[in-house]
Design a protein around this motif. Structure first.
Motif, PDB file in Angstrom:
ATOM      1  N   UNK A  53      -2.495  53.068 -20.269  1.00  9.60           N
ATOM      2  CA  UNK A  53      -3.237  51.919 -19.755  1.00  9.60           C
ATOM      3  C   UNK A  53      -3.379  50.946 -20.915  1.00  9.60           C
ATOM      4  N   UNK A  54      -3.051  49.691 -20.689  1.00  7.68           N
ATOM      5  CA  UNK A  54      -3.051  48.689 -21.771  1.00  7.68           C
ATOM      6  C   UNK A  54      -4.425  48.086 -22.040  1.00  7.68           C
ATOM      7  N   UNK A  55      -5.182  47.718 -21.026  1.00 10.27           N
ATOM      8  CA  UNK A  55      -6.459  47.027 -21.227  1.00 10.27           C
ATOM      9  C   UNK A  55      -7.582  47.714 -20.479  1.00 10.27           C
ATOM     10  N   UNK A  56      -8.521  48.307 -21.132  1.00  9.34           N
ATOM     11  CA  UNK A  56      -8.473  48.656 -22.550  1.00  9.34           C
ATOM     12  C   UNK A  56      -7.494  49.812 -22.752  1.00  9.34           C
ATOM     13  N   UNK A  57      -6.996  49.909 -23.952  1.00  3.16           N
ATOM     14  CA  UNK A  57      -5.997  50.921 -24.252  1.00  3.16           C
ATOM     15  C   UNK A  57      -6.554  52.321 -23.977  1.00  3.16           C
ATOM     16  N   UNK A  58      -5.766  53.098 -23.242  1.00  2.47           N
ATOM     17  CA  UNK A  58      -6.167  54.465 -22.947  1.00  2.47           C
ATOM     18  C   UNK A  58      -4.969  55.286 -22.505  1.00  2.47           C
ATOM     19  N   UNK A  59      -5.116  56.595 -22.573  1.00  6.42           N
ATOM     20  CA  UNK A  59      -4.049  57.530 -22.221  1.00  6.42           C
ATOM     21  C   UNK A  59      -4.623  58.603 -21.306  1.00  6.42           C
ATOM     22  N   UNK A  78      -5.408  64.528 -15.031  1.00  7.17           N
ATOM     23  CA  UNK A  78      -6.398  63.537 -14.631  1.00  7.17           C
ATOM     24  C   UNK A  78      -7.372  63.149 -15.725  1.00  7.17           C
ATOM     25  N   UNK A  79      -7.382  63.861 -16.839  1.00  5.89           N
ATOM     26  CA  UNK A  79      -8.327  63.585 -17.926  1.00  5.89           C
ATOM     27  C   UNK A  79      -7.784  62.549 -18.900  1.00  5.89           C
ATOM     28  N   UNK A  80      -8.686  61.761 -19.436  1.00  4.96           N
ATOM     29  CA  UNK A  80      -8.352  60.761 -20.446  1.00  4.96           C
ATOM     30  C   UNK A  80      -8.431  61.388 -21.833  1.00  4.96           C
ATOM     31  N   UNK A  81      -7.596  60.926 -22.734  1.00  2.01           N
ATOM     32  CA  UNK A  81      -7.638  61.386 -24.121  1.00  2.01           C
ATOM     33  C   UNK A  81      -8.914  60.829 -24.736  1.00  2.01           C
ATOM     34  N   UNK A  82      -9.792  61.721 -25.161  1.00  2.00           N
ATOM     35  CA  UNK A  82     -11.063  61.325 -25.748  1.00  2.00           C
ATOM     36  C   UNK A  82     -11.767  62.531 -26.337  1.00  2.00           C
ATOM     37  N   UNK A  83     -12.957  62.293 -26.865  1.00  2.00           N
ATOM     38  CA  UNK A  83     -13.686  63.361 -27.552  1.00  2.00           C
ATOM     39  C   UNK A  83     -14.113  64.478 -26.606  1.00  2.00           C
ATOM     40  N   UNK A  84     -14.352  64.164 -25.332  1.00  2.00           N
ATOM     41  CA  UNK A  84     -14.746  65.208 -24.385  1.00  2.00           C
ATOM     42  C   UNK A  84     -13.643  66.249 -24.222  1.00  2.00           C
ATOM     43  N   UNK A  85     -12.402  65.832 -24.358  1.00  2.00           N
ATOM     44  CA  UNK A  85     -11.274  66.731 -24.176  1.00  2.00           C
ATOM     45  C   UNK A  85     -10.809  67.363 -25.484  1.00  2.00           C
ATOM     46  N   UNK A  86     -10.810  66.574 -26.567  1.00  2.00           N
ATOM     47  CA  UNK A  86     -10.211  67.029 -27.825  1.00  2.00           C
ATOM     48  C   UNK A  86     -11.180  67.143 -29.002  1.00  2.00           C
ATOM     49  N   UNK A  87     -12.449  66.961 -28.758  1.00  2.00           N
ATOM     50  CA  UNK A  87     -13.418  67.092 -29.849  1.00  2.00           C
ATOM     51  C   UNK A  87     -13.091  66.164 -31.008  1.00  2.00           C
ATOM     52  N   UNK A  88     -13.307  66.641 -32.247  1.00  2.00           N
ATOM     53  CA  UNK A  88     -13.120  65.775 -33.414  1.00  2.00           C
ATOM     54  C   UNK A  88     -11.663  65.359 -33.658  1.00  2.00           C
ATOM     55  N   UNK A  93      -5.132  62.269 -32.089  1.00  2.00           N
ATOM     56  CA  UNK A  93      -4.252  62.395 -30.923  1.00  2.00           C
ATOM     57  C   UNK A  93      -4.051  61.029 -30.276  1.00  2.00           C
ATOM     58  N   UNK A  94      -5.127  60.286 -30.099  1.00  2.00           N
ATOM     59  CA  UNK A  94      -5.074  58.943 -29.516  1.00  2.00           C
ATOM     60  C   UNK A  94      -4.190  58.033 -30.367  1.00  2.00           C
ATOM     61  N   UNK A  95      -4.412  58.051 -31.688  1.00  2.00           N
ATOM     62  CA  UNK A  95      -3.628  57.198 -32.592  1.00  2.00           C
ATOM     63  C   UNK A  95      -2.150  57.561 -32.577  1.00  2.00           C
TER      64      UNK A  95
END
Length: 165
Positions: A53-59, A78-88, A93-95
């Motif tokens: 997703x480009x705006x806002x950037x997300x995976x 169905x989950x977005x890449x974020x701290x809830x899924x991957x912790x610290x 991972x996002x970068x």
């Protein structure tokens, strides 16, 4: 363990990289439409299809293969890449996904899963951009292979390297 022609431990990653290169042809990247499930049947269990997703950037994890679900003990579909899924480790991972998207080039990742409950595992993955009709990355296909070895615990947490495409 034998290392394949492209430096991968798992021959399925080598195979998928060759397949993507063939489908890409003389373009910067292959498209989602170029990938035929009937042709990639042998690697479907290790595939992770990620929407960009480009705006806002997300995976967002669109599809997560059965072998990945089994190894990690969870289904991130169905989950977005974020701290809830991957912790610290989420920002790394996002970068990494952002780099695949921005550079429109394949990457190899070798990492310890120190963010996960199964922290003794290491993962080797191949991350490949997929483009839309305008040539913009709209998906990333990641193939992941999990393993343990004597170096897993002492390996540098994450090594990401671009592949020559």
């Amino acid at each position: 363990m034998d290392i394949g022609a492209n430096g991968f431990r798992d021959p399925r990653l080598d195979w998928l990289y060759g397949y993507w290169l063939q489908k890409r042809g003389d373009r910067r990247a292959a498209s989602r439409g170029d990938l035929a499930p009937s042709e990639i049947k042998s690697v479907l269990p290790i595939l992770n299809l990620i929407d960009v997703r480009r705006e806002p950037l997300g995976f967002r994890h669109r599809l997560v293969g059965t072998e990945i679900v089994e190894r990690l003990g969870r289904d991130a579909t169905g989950c977005w890449v974020g701290s809830a899924l991957y912790g610290p480790a989420w920002q790394d991972i996002f970068d990494g996904l952002r780099t695949v998207m921005e550079e429109v080039r394949p990457y190899r990742r070798l990492t310890r899963l120190d963010w996960h409950a199964r922290h003794w595992l290491s993962m080797e993955s191949l991350e490949l951009p997929l483009v839309d009709d305008e040539g913009e990355v709209n998906m990333i296909v990641r193939a992941a292979s999990y393993f343990t070895d004597p170096q897993s615990a002492t390996r540098e947490r994450c090594i990401v390297s671009p592949l020559v495409a």
